[in-house]
Write a protein that holds these residues in place. Structure first.
Motif, PDB file in Angstrom:
ATOM      1  N   ASP A 174     -50.723  25.999  -8.297  1.00  0.00           N
ATOM      2  CA  ASP A 174     -49.909  26.433  -7.129  1.00  0.00           C
ATOM      3  C   ASP A 174     -50.446  24.699  -6.239  1.00  0.00           C
ATOM      4  O   ASP A 174     -49.506  24.151  -5.604  1.00  0.00           O
ATOM      5  CB  ASP A 174     -49.571  27.268  -6.626  1.00  0.00           C
ATOM      6  N   ILE A 175     -51.360  24.958  -6.162  1.00  0.00           N
ATOM      7  CA  ILE A 175     -52.066  23.367  -5.318  1.00  0.00           C
ATOM      8  C   ILE A 175     -52.003  22.415  -5.991  1.00  0.00           C
ATOM      9  O   ILE A 175     -51.699  21.780  -4.895  1.00  0.00           O
ATOM     10  CB  ILE A 175     -53.369  23.819  -5.517  1.00  0.00           C
ATOM     11  N   LEU A 176     -52.135  21.913  -7.305  1.00  0.00           N
ATOM     12  CA  LEU A 176     -51.739  20.921  -7.750  1.00  0.00           C
ATOM     13  C   LEU A 176     -50.284  20.197  -7.381  1.00  0.00           C
ATOM     14  O   LEU A 176     -49.835  19.360  -7.097  1.00  0.00           O
ATOM     15  CB  LEU A 176     -51.687  21.052  -9.162  1.00  0.00           C
ATOM     16  N   GLN A 177     -49.461  21.207  -7.511  1.00  0.00           N
ATOM     17  CA  GLN A 177     -47.943  21.134  -7.502  1.00  0.00           C
ATOM     18  C   GLN A 177     -47.933  21.221  -5.573  1.00  0.00           C
ATOM     19  O   GLN A 177     -46.980  20.389  -5.552  1.00  0.00           O
ATOM     20  CB  GLN A 177     -46.624  22.344  -7.312  1.00  0.00           C
ATOM     21  N   TYR A 178     -48.629  21.621  -4.726  1.00  0.00           N
ATOM     22  CA  TYR A 178     -48.900  21.201  -3.475  1.00  0.00           C
ATOM     23  C   TYR A 178     -48.885  19.653  -3.484  1.00  0.00           C
ATOM     24  O   TYR A 178     -48.418  19.260  -2.513  1.00  0.00           O
ATOM     25  CB  TYR A 178     -49.251  22.114  -3.080  1.00  0.00           C
ATOM     26  N   CYS A 179     -50.169  19.410  -4.029  1.00  0.00           N
ATOM     27  CA  CYS A 179     -50.593  17.996  -3.839  1.00  0.00           C
ATOM     28  C   CYS A 179     -49.449  17.058  -4.049  1.00  0.00           C
ATOM     29  O   CYS A 179     -49.344  15.799  -3.743  1.00  0.00           O
ATOM     30  CB  CYS A 179     -52.037  17.564  -4.610  1.00  0.00           C
ATOM     31  N   ALA A 180     -49.139  17.618  -4.998  1.00  0.00           N
ATOM     32  CA  ALA A 180     -47.577  16.370  -5.810  1.00  0.00           C
ATOM     33  C   ALA A 180     -46.450  15.874  -4.655  1.00  0.00           C
ATOM     34  O   ALA A 180     -46.077  15.097  -4.767  1.00  0.00           O
ATOM     35  CB  ALA A 180     -47.413  16.811  -7.842  1.00  0.00           C
ATOM     36  N   SER A 181     -46.021  17.200  -4.412  1.00  0.00           N
ATOM     37  CA  SER A 181     -45.491  17.138  -3.729  1.00  0.00           C
ATOM     38  C   SER A 181     -44.592  16.440  -2.625  1.00  0.00           C
ATOM     39  O   SER A 181     -44.589  15.959  -1.943  1.00  0.00           O
ATOM     40  CB  SER A 181     -44.764  18.814  -3.353  1.00  0.00           C
ATOM     41  N   HIS A 182     -46.372  16.353  -1.630  1.00  0.00           N
ATOM     42  CA  HIS A 182     -46.810  15.812  -0.390  1.00  0.00           C
ATOM     43  C   HIS A 182     -47.337  14.616  -0.868  1.00  0.00           C
ATOM     44  O   HIS A 182     -47.914  14.021   0.339  1.00  0.00           O
ATOM     45  CB  HIS A 182     -47.578  16.910   0.102  1.00  0.00           C
ATOM     46  N   HIS A 183     -47.721  14.198  -1.697  1.00  0.00           N
ATOM     47  CA  HIS A 183     -48.083  13.130  -2.338  1.00  0.00           C
ATOM     48  C   HIS A 183     -49.881  12.931  -1.633  1.00  0.00           C
ATOM     49  O   HIS A 183     -50.234  11.950  -1.375  1.00  0.00           O
ATOM     50  CB  HIS A 183     -47.434  11.575  -1.753  1.00  0.00           C
ATOM     51  N   ILE A 184     -50.762  13.519  -1.825  1.00  0.00           N
ATOM     52  CA  ILE A 184     -51.903  13.665  -1.506  1.00  0.00           C
ATOM     53  C   ILE A 184     -53.145  13.516  -2.711  1.00  0.00           C
ATOM     54  O   ILE A 184     -52.699  13.938  -3.529  1.00  0.00           O
ATOM     55  CB  ILE A 184     -51.848  15.320  -1.107  1.00  0.00           C
ATOM     56  N   ASP A 185     -53.216  12.261  -2.942  1.00  0.00           N
ATOM     57  CA  ASP A 185     -54.104  11.428  -3.504  1.00  0.00           C
ATOM     58  C   ASP A 185     -55.393  12.679  -2.730  1.00  0.00           C
ATOM     59  O   ASP A 185     -55.749  13.083  -1.788  1.00  0.00           O
ATOM     60  CB  ASP A 185     -54.677  10.186  -3.074  1.00  0.00           C
TER      61      ASP A 185
END
Length: 466
Positions: A174-185
């Motif tokens: 869930d966290i990795l998908q959140y980072c991907a959707s918000h473009h968090i490096d």
């Protein structure tokens, strides 16, 4: 994911409007996702958000680059940032800690200092549901007590405020998908892939299989952890009743005494829990992890047919049973010293335990002599008297009995603890005849006349022993 975390925070009431929240950020996906999430709700909750990064100085330029990376992100997101360095290598050498333990202790010391400096109300950590699975499994494998298998708490007191874990309801995916959707490096710590660390081994080798059996295992384990924690708190409150009715706590020296019959009358589950509460008291909340064998030994001691038994536990703790009395203490079990004192009429001796014994000659016979006074016809006693400890083979001719009896058997009959027998005062005349086992058994008395000179012995016990 945001909706799930929103619901989790509100359901457990772990965040309040207007608070200052310090976020521990390493630069990894978990902590940066948490920082981004809290930043996204700061206007709604009127929060002041701060980030803190700790350089453990274990990976040289790489760990310094992680801190700089977080600093740059905080500048971009308009978040106050604090960075600090700690010397893990020095600390582990000074305190004999492992690398992971030393790093954790120093990291939390930093968090506490920064909270105090900036008057923060909350420390937020990025632990998530998969971390909770790992924690529960590790504790289940390594620990013997049910109360130790509750997982990480959602919130707990810390420093001047509290520590919270808002992401325990979501998985790593869930966290990795959140980072991907918000473009968090984010940055990856290479040590997270090293199975030499126990937690990594669980993450890399155990979790993948469990996730195939139940993809929502993180929700299941979190729900389990919450239920168990609530039940543990209730059972601990019930175990306190066991302590209140059967256990005495002493501070100086630190010692616990229990009444075995009263303690054993409670349900076994509460006895076991009370046993661990006693350990928490003795070790000030940092009791060593005991095996099932230690716990079993304690209950075998309580049920033993032997009236005097002792056990050695870790960290110098001794458990002693003296008939119906149990003692937990840290003092080393040392052989008590024997003693022998001369005693003339009109004199008094003070014994090593603080009690006193006095000898007097009197012409008045006290009909109410009681257990701590001994009277006999002085003409049949050879002076000086001696007050001493027991010797092998000691015998006494008890008042009112024909023949003699071993002093050892009298101690057993009277249920005198083994440790006390070795220092119990015995009074003899100059010929070695035992007149009195002080306060316990009187020897044959020569009351052959109603007038004359009598020897009167008076045993003054310590006030705490009366």
């Amino acid at each position: 994911m945001k909706e799930s975390v929103d619901l989790f925070i509100r359901r457990h009431g772990i965040l309040h409007s207007g608070e200052t929240v310090l976020v521990a950020v390493s630069g990894g996906a978990d902590s940066l996702a948490l920082l981004h999430y809290l930043s996204s709700i700061r206007s709604q909750w009127r929060l002041r958000i701060m980030a803190v990064s700790v350089d453990h100085q274990l990976r040289g330029d790489q760990s310094r680059a992680d801190v700089q990376f977080v600093k740059d992100v905080c500048r971009e997101w308009n978040i106050d940032f604090v960075d600090m360095s700690v010397d893990v290598a020095w600390y582990k050498q000074q305190h004999g800690k492992g690398t992971q333990e030393a790093a954790r202790e120093l990291r939390y010391q930093v968090f506490n200092r920064v909270m105090n400096t900036y008057q923060a109300d909350v420390l937020a950590l990025g632990h998530h549901g998969d971390d909770q699975i790992e924690t529960v499994l590790m504790r289940l494998v390594q620990r013997s007590r049910s109360g130790a298998v509750t997982g990480m708490p959602i919130a707990r007191p810390f420093g001047r405020g509290r520590l919270i874990r808002p992401f325990l309801s979501v998985s790593k995916q869930d966290i990795l998908q959140y980072c991907a959707s918000h473009h968090i490096d984010y940055r990856e710590d290479p040590t997270n892939q090293d199975p030499a660390y126990t937690r990594n081994a669980f993450r890399l080798q155990v979790l993948p299989f469990l996730k195939t059996q139940n993809p929502q295992l993180h929700r299941h384990i979190q729900s389990y952890s919450e239920r168990v924690r609530a039940e543990e708190e209730y059972l601990d409150s019930q175990a306190e009743k066991v302590l209140d009715s059967s256990v005495t706590f002493t501070e100086k020296p630190v010692k616990v005494e229990l009444k075995i019959p009263e303690f054993s009358a409670f349900p076994f589950a509460l006895q076991r829990r009370a046993f661990h509460l006693i350990l928490n008291y003795l070790f000030r909340g940092a009791a060593p992890e005991l095996s099932y064998a230690h716990e079993e030994s304690f209950f075998l001691l309580l049920s033993s047919e032997k009236p005097n038994v002792s056990l050695d536990f870790p960290n110098g703790l001794h458990l002693i049973r003296e008939y119906d009395h149990g003692i937990f203490q840290f003092t080393s079990v040392q052989e008590p010293e024997s003693y022998a004192y001369r005693l003339q009429a009109g004199e008094e001796v003070r014994l090593p335990d603080g009690s006193r014994l006095r000898a007097d000659l009197t012409e008045e016979l006290d009909k109410q002599e009681g257990p701590f006074v001994y009277l006999c016809d002085s003409h049949h006693v050879s002076f000086p008297l001696y007050v001493r400890t027991r010797k092998d083979g000691d015998r006494i001719r008890p008042m009112g009995m024909k023949g003699s009896k071993k002093v050892k058997d009298i101690f057993i009959d009277e249920k005198i603890p083994a440790a006390k027998r070795k220092t119990w005062p015995i009074i003899t005349d100059a010929n070695g005849n035992i007149l009195w086992i002080a306060g316990l058994k009187k020897g044959e008395a020569w009351k052959t006349a109603t007038a004359g000179t009598w020897l009167r012995l008076h045993y003054h016990k310590r006030e705490k022993d009366l």
